[in-house]
Write a protein that holds these residues in place. Structure first.
Motif, PDB file in Angstrom:
ATOM      1  N   HIS A 189      43.245  33.848  51.855  1.00 52.81           N
ATOM      2  CA  HIS A 189      43.313  34.575  50.885  1.00 52.81           C
ATOM      3  C   HIS A 189      43.715  36.197  51.560  1.00 52.81           C
ATOM      4  CE1 HIS A 189      42.152  37.603  47.535  1.00 52.81           C
ATOM      5  NE2 HIS A 189      42.591  36.846  46.871  1.00 52.81           N
ATOM      6  N   TYR A 210      42.609  38.846  51.312  1.00 53.75           N
ATOM      7  CA  TYR A 210      41.437  39.709  51.719  1.00 53.75           C
ATOM      8  C   TYR A 210      40.605  39.440  52.993  1.00 53.75           C
ATOM      9  CZ  TYR A 210      41.163  41.364  46.886  1.00 53.75           C
ATOM     10  OH  TYR A 210      41.440  41.755  45.611  1.00 53.75           O
ATOM     11  N   ASP A 242      46.846  34.807  46.653  1.00 49.32           N
ATOM     12  CA  ASP A 242      45.585  34.701  45.948  1.00 49.32           C
ATOM     13  C   ASP A 242      45.204  33.429  45.682  1.00 49.32           C
ATOM     14  OD1 ASP A 242      46.997  33.966  43.692  1.00 49.32           O
ATOM     15  OD2 ASP A 242      47.334  36.210  42.836  1.00 49.32           O
ATOM     16  N   SER A 243      44.174  33.463  44.794  1.00 45.93           N
ATOM     17  CA  SER A 243      43.487  31.820  44.867  1.00 45.93           C
ATOM     18  C   SER A 243      44.424  31.004  44.098  1.00 45.93           C
ATOM     19  CB  SER A 243      42.262  31.951  44.353  1.00 45.93           C
ATOM     20  OG  SER A 243      42.202  32.335  42.669  1.00 45.93           O
ATOM     21  N   LEU A 244      45.081  31.539  43.126  1.00 50.12           N
ATOM     22  CA  LEU A 244      45.960  30.568  42.385  1.00 50.12           C
ATOM     23  C   LEU A 244      47.078  30.106  43.176  1.00 50.12           C
ATOM     24  CD1 LEU A 244      45.233  29.223  39.594  1.00 50.12           C
ATOM     25  CD2 LEU A 244      46.953  30.701  38.659  1.00 50.12           C
ATOM     26  N   TYR A 301      37.866  33.565  33.425  1.00 46.97           N
ATOM     27  CA  TYR A 301      38.697  34.327  34.728  1.00 46.97           C
ATOM     28  C   TYR A 301      38.495  33.175  35.969  1.00 46.97           C
ATOM     29  CZ  TYR A 301      40.036  37.840  38.137  1.00 46.97           C
ATOM     30  OH  TYR A 301      40.766  38.784  38.954  1.00 46.97           O
ATOM     31  N   VAL A 302      39.712  32.796  36.572  1.00 46.60           N
ATOM     32  CA  VAL A 302      39.595  31.748  37.577  1.00 46.60           C
ATOM     33  C   VAL A 302      38.436  32.408  38.658  1.00 46.60           C
ATOM     34  CG1 VAL A 302      41.804  30.936  37.605  1.00 46.60           C
ATOM     35  CG2 VAL A 302      41.406  33.180  39.120  1.00 46.60           C
ATOM     36  N   ASN A 303      37.975  33.355  38.885  1.00 45.69           N
ATOM     37  CA  ASN A 303      36.844  33.954  39.547  1.00 45.69           C
ATOM     38  C   ASN A 303      35.597  33.330  38.848  1.00 45.69           C
ATOM     39  OD1 ASN A 303      39.223  35.516  40.353  1.00 45.69           O
ATOM     40  ND2 ASN A 303      37.580  36.968  41.523  1.00 45.69           N
ATOM     41  N   THR A 320      44.092  34.219  34.769  1.00 41.18           N
ATOM     42  CA  THR A 320      44.095  34.935  35.965  1.00 41.18           C
ATOM     43  C   THR A 320      44.135  36.264  35.374  1.00 41.18           C
ATOM     44  OG1 THR A 320      46.315  35.188  36.232  1.00 41.18           O
ATOM     45  CG2 THR A 320      45.158  33.450  37.240  1.00 41.18           C
ATOM     46  N   SER A 321      44.020  37.594  36.427  1.00 40.63           N
ATOM     47  CA  SER A 321      44.308  38.873  35.907  1.00 40.63           C
ATOM     48  C   SER A 321      45.767  39.092  35.294  1.00 40.63           C
ATOM     49  CB  SER A 321      43.871  40.001  36.900  1.00 40.63           C
ATOM     50  OG  SER A 321      44.494  39.308  38.057  1.00 40.63           O
ATOM     51  N   ALA A 322      46.532  38.313  35.701  1.00 44.80           N
ATOM     52  CA  ALA A 322      48.095  38.362  35.266  1.00 44.80           C
ATOM     53  C   ALA A 322      48.445  37.902  34.016  1.00 44.80           C
ATOM     54  CB  ALA A 322      48.866  37.803  36.489  1.00 44.80           C
ATOM     55  N   HIS A 356      35.428  46.121  43.822  1.00 41.88           N
ATOM     56  CA  HIS A 356      36.147  47.099  42.852  1.00 41.88           C
ATOM     57  C   HIS A 356      35.598  48.050  42.215  1.00 41.88           C
ATOM     58  CE1 HIS A 356      38.736  43.421  44.116  1.00 41.88           C
ATOM     59  NE2 HIS A 356      39.698  44.495  43.886  1.00 41.88           N
ATOM     60  N   HIS A 362      43.714  47.252  41.188  1.00 42.32           N
ATOM     61  CA  HIS A 362      43.423  45.737  40.895  1.00 42.32           C
ATOM     62  C   HIS A 362      42.757  45.847  39.618  1.00 42.32           C
ATOM     63  CE1 HIS A 362      41.572  41.739  40.850  1.00 42.32           C
ATOM     64  NE2 HIS A 362      42.341  41.587  41.973  1.00 42.32           N
ATOM     65  N   GLU A 408      40.193  44.553  38.353  1.00 38.83           N
ATOM     66  CA  GLU A 408      38.947  44.457  38.399  1.00 38.83           C
ATOM     67  C   GLU A 408      38.195  45.644  38.558  1.00 38.83           C
ATOM     68  OE1 GLU A 408      37.600  41.591  41.449  1.00 38.83           O
ATOM     69  OE2 GLU A 408      38.955  39.909  40.485  1.00 38.83           O
ATOM     70  N   SER A 446      47.218  41.989  40.257  1.00 34.75           N
ATOM     71  CA  SER A 446      46.311  41.354  41.185  1.00 34.75           C
ATOM     72  C   SER A 446      47.123  41.326  42.373  1.00 34.75           C
ATOM     73  CB  SER A 446      46.377  39.768  40.647  1.00 34.75           C
ATOM     74  OG  SER A 446      47.789  39.175  40.994  1.00 34.75           O
ATOM     75  N   THR A 447      46.256  40.583  43.489  1.00 28.33           N
ATOM     76  CA  THR A 447      46.884  40.785  44.754  1.00 28.33           C
ATOM     77  C   THR A 447      48.309  40.290  44.781  1.00 28.33           C
ATOM     78  OG1 THR A 447      45.979  39.028  45.831  1.00 28.33           O
ATOM     79  CG2 THR A 447      44.725  41.093  45.863  1.00 28.33           C
TER      80      THR A 447
HETATM   81  O1  5XR Z   1      39.151  37.690  43.179  1.00 28.36           O
HETATM   82  C1  5XR Z   1      39.723  38.453  43.984  1.00 28.36           C
HETATM   83  O2  5XR Z   1      38.738  39.362  44.395  1.00 28.36           O
HETATM   84  C2  5XR Z   1      40.940  38.573  44.208  1.00 28.36           C
HETATM   85  C3  5XR Z   1      41.901  38.129  43.076  1.00 28.36           C
HETATM   86  C4  5XR Z   1      43.244  38.491  43.707  1.00 28.36           C
HETATM   87  O3  5XR Z   1      44.163  39.267  43.097  1.00 28.36           O
HETATM   88  O4  5XR Z   1      43.780  38.134  44.620  1.00 28.36           O
HETATM   89  O5  5XR Z   1      41.870  38.805  41.832  1.00 28.36           O
HETATM   90  N1  5XR Z   1      41.818  36.699  43.052  1.00 28.36           N
HETATM   91  C5  5XR Z   1      42.573  35.755  42.314  1.00 28.36           C
HETATM   92  O6  5XR Z   1      42.536  34.780  42.540  1.00 28.36           O
HETATM   93  C6  5XR Z   1      42.731  36.221  40.698  1.00 28.36           C
HETATM   94  C7  5XR Z   1      43.945  36.079  39.953  1.00 28.36           C
HETATM   95  O7  5XR Z   1      44.216  36.729  39.071  1.00 28.36           O
END
Ligand code: 5XR
Ligand code: SF4
Length: 302
Positions: A24, A26, A40-42, A112-114, A128-130, A176, A199, A201, A215-216
């Motif tokens: 990822h 991060y 990013d995760s997806l 949210y995928v999180n 996802t955030s997008a 965040h 971001h 979040e 998102s990232t």
């Molecule tokens: O979850 C995170 O901290 C990061 C993130 C991203 O922006 O990479 O939000 N994770 C993504 O999988 C979520 C996608 O919208």
């Protein structure tokens, strides 16, 4: 082991196991540097479907490794340390969802995928955030149960005009949530020519100051639009962006915005993970099947 030796061993084991390393955005710089894929995760979970590997070492937090496993049930997915977990995903329990469902039986559950695989099994659709606002907008209901990020829930409610019931009531990401209006002010003073990438979040008041909310994955796509950016997300994102765009400038909005779960993974863990084939992510078949449906619905709708 010395760092060169460690990397050599990782590469040797990777070949032996027919493994790839996904990381990822991060992750620590030294881990980003040895990864086969970053994202990013997806993006990573989708990428995993197309790679010809038997083993995926997932340098990210547990819910991301679970998503990769759900979309790639025949592959072995390894999480290098059990401490790599997401505090926000862990805030949401099944009990929160069931209780909200009792109150609003007709409201679809949007996650949210999180979130954990178990929670996703209770979702009608993941987001996802997008794509969150787009998907909620399309759902045939004026009330939705949404979790676990309250800030994303707020954004979705604002954009769609729908009634959004947040589960849990106060779900958030502590990384965040650190960003404040003072950080915005300082950024503007220190870097008057920079734009702000924020971001989703982050807190709504910080989001309101953003030039782009992304998102990232979105940060990477849209960095081309300007030469200087202040980055409101986990600190290591600036390492990733700077490597991709060596001629642009990226400043972390705060140096202390680091995710403990993400930072729990070291090169040593990656080496041990490949050596001992640990820690294998398993998602019970019944949960995986239900969670996969919610993820696939998202992919269809976005
Ligand atoms: O979850 C995170 O901290 C990061 C993130 C991203 O922006 O990479 O939000 N994770 C993504 O999988 C979520 C996608 O919208
Ligand atoms: Fe979870 Fe926040 Fe860490 Fe992302 S930065 S993995 S949302 S705790």
């Amino acid at each position: 082991m010395e760092i060169e030796k460690l990397i050599e061993e990782i590469n040797r084991l990777k070949e032996e196991r027919n493994a790839i390393i996904m990381a990822h955005n991060y992750q620590l710089p030294e881990i980003q540097d040895i990864a086969d894929f970053l994202g990013d995760s997806l993006e990573l979970a989708r990428k995993a479907v197309n790679v010809d590997a038997d083993v995926i070492v997932f340098a990210g937090v547990d819910f991301m490794a679970e998503t990769a496993k759900i979309l790639n049930p025949e592959k072995t997915v390894l999480l290098p340390t059990r401490r790599a977990t997401c505090a926000m995903a862990n805030m949401l329990t099944i009990k929160h969802i069931v209780e909200a469902k009792k109150k609003y039986p007709d409201a679809p559950v949007v996650l949210y995928v999180n979130s954990s695989a178990e929670a996703k099994a209770y979702a009608d659709v993941t987001v996802t955030s997008a794509n969150a606002a787009k998907i909620v907008g399309k759902l045939d209901s004026d009330v939705v149960i949404f979790g676990p990020d309250k800030n994303l829930a707020h954004h979705v409610a604002k954009v769609t005009g729908k009634k959004v019931i947040p589960v849990p009531p106060n779900g958030h990401c502590y990384v965040h949530r650190k960003f404040t209006l003072e950080d915005v002010e300082r950024a503007r003073k220190l870097y008057p020519n920079a734009k702000l990438m924020v971001h989703p979040e982050c807190e709504p008041e910080v989001q309101e100051q953003a030039d782009i909310i992304v998102s990232t994955g979105g940060m990477i796509k849209r960095a081309c639009e300007h030469d200087e950016w202040v980055v409101f997300t986990e600190r290591e994102m600036t390492y990733r962006l700077s490597k991709l765009y060596p001629n642009k400038k990226f400043y972390p909005a705060r140096n202390d915005a680091t995710c403990i779960g993400m930072k729990a993974i070291t090169l040593q863990h990656i080496y041990e993970s490949l050596r001992d084939m640990k820690y294998q992510i398993e998602v019970p078949a019944e949960i995986a099947e239900r969670a996969r449906k919610a993820i696939e619905r998202m992919l269809e709708m976005s």
